[in-house]
Design an enzyme around this catalytic site. Structure first.
Site: not given
Ligand code: CP
Length: 305
Positions: A51-52, A80, A101, A129
């Protein structure tokens, strides 16, 4: 603001502005279709995501911009031994904004020091998040029309669930909010959130292991996955993973205007039979995430439409 690392960097007024922009995008997407022309977003994902990452990419395409990046650490020079600082300094030469991320808490903050372009925390370890919280806030606003006076049940892995941590911080700023935190003993919300956020603001809360007892009180039920990737011990994960499984039967004593949320991905914690219940909002969160990320990109790039 040049980065978004923690949801608390955004004031309540700035959240309201982002929601207003997102609602305007929903009402008139064509108005925004070229607003980020010739701008590039880099998605640097050192951890898996559906999603993100894809909603950031869809957001930038819908703003007329372009996207580059990687979806796994092992397809970048991190494999590396390259540092986060050097990686983002490099990517900052190619992109106008970075969404990152990383499994290590604080890595996106480190990235802000060398990126030279805005950095967005797309999830750092079990910490925060913030853009999921933006998706959650737009969902709450569209379903409830307000943030104040709501009783919010948070259920599942409250220890490692980073979306829960950011949501507690964000919702703690609204009047009359109450938290009901439902988890196994081992997965209770971190103490710093109780002492530094909830107690400091005098917010009423309870901690319980019983979803059944909590259910009738709730305006929002925010379910979470037990975060297997954060456990040191597989046996503990297997023991705890099915602590809470939401079924239609468990929703019988719930309010008729409850909303059921989940940041997704789900594993087993919401039965697919719940999806048909009009109170299930987790796929609304998915779509709302794209609109809020569009609004955030516009804000960070200081694009006026
Ligand atoms: N909600 C969320 O962060 O989903 P993903 O891990 O799929 O990005």
């Amino acid at each position: 603001m040049n980065n978004l690392i923690d949801i608390m960097q955004l004031s309540v007024e700035e959240i309201d502005e982002l929601i207003a922009t997102a609602l305007d995008i929903i009402a008139d997407p064509d108005k925004y279709a070229e607003s980020c022309k010739r701008k590039k977003l880099a998605t640097l994902f050192f951890e898996p995501s559906t999603r993100t990452r894809l909603s950031f990419e869809a957001a930038m395409y819908e703003l007329g911009g372009q996207v580059l990046g990687f979806s796994a650490a092992n397809s970048s020079s991190a494999a590396k031994g390259e540092s986060v600082a050097d990686t983002v300094r490099t990517v900052g030469c190619y992109a106008d904004v970075i969404a990152m991320r990383h499994p290590k808490e604080g890595a996106p903050l480190v990235a802000t020091r060398t990126a030279g372009v805005p950095v967005i925390n797309a999830g750092d370890g079990g910490h925060n998040h913030p853009t999921q919280t933006l998706a959650d806030l737009l969902t709450i606003y569209r379903k409830k029309g307000k943030f104040s006076g709501l009783t919010i049940g948070l259920c599942g892995d409250l220890k490692f669930g980073r979306t829960v941590h950011s949501l507690i911080c964000a919702m703690s700023r609204y009047e009359g909010v109450k938290f009901v935190m439902i988890s196994p003993e081992e997965l209770r919300v971190p103490r710093y959130l109780i002492t530094d956020v909830i107690d400091r603001k005098g917010i009423p809360y309870e901690e319980t292991t019983s979803l059944e007892e909590a259910m009738p009180k709730l305006d929002i039920l925010y379910m979470t996955r037990v975060q297997r990737e954060r456990f040191f011990n597989e046996a503990d994960y297997l023991r705890l993973k099915d602590s809470y499984v939401l079924t239609p039967e468990k929703l019988v004593p719930a309010k008729s205007d409850l909303i059921v949320m989940h940041p997704l991905p789900r594993v087993n914690e919401i039965s697919v039979a719940v999806d048909a219940d009009p109170r299930a909002c987790y796929f609304d969160q998915v779509l709302n995430g794209k609109y809020m990320r569009m609004a955030l990109i516009l804000k960070l790039l200081e694009v006026k439409v």
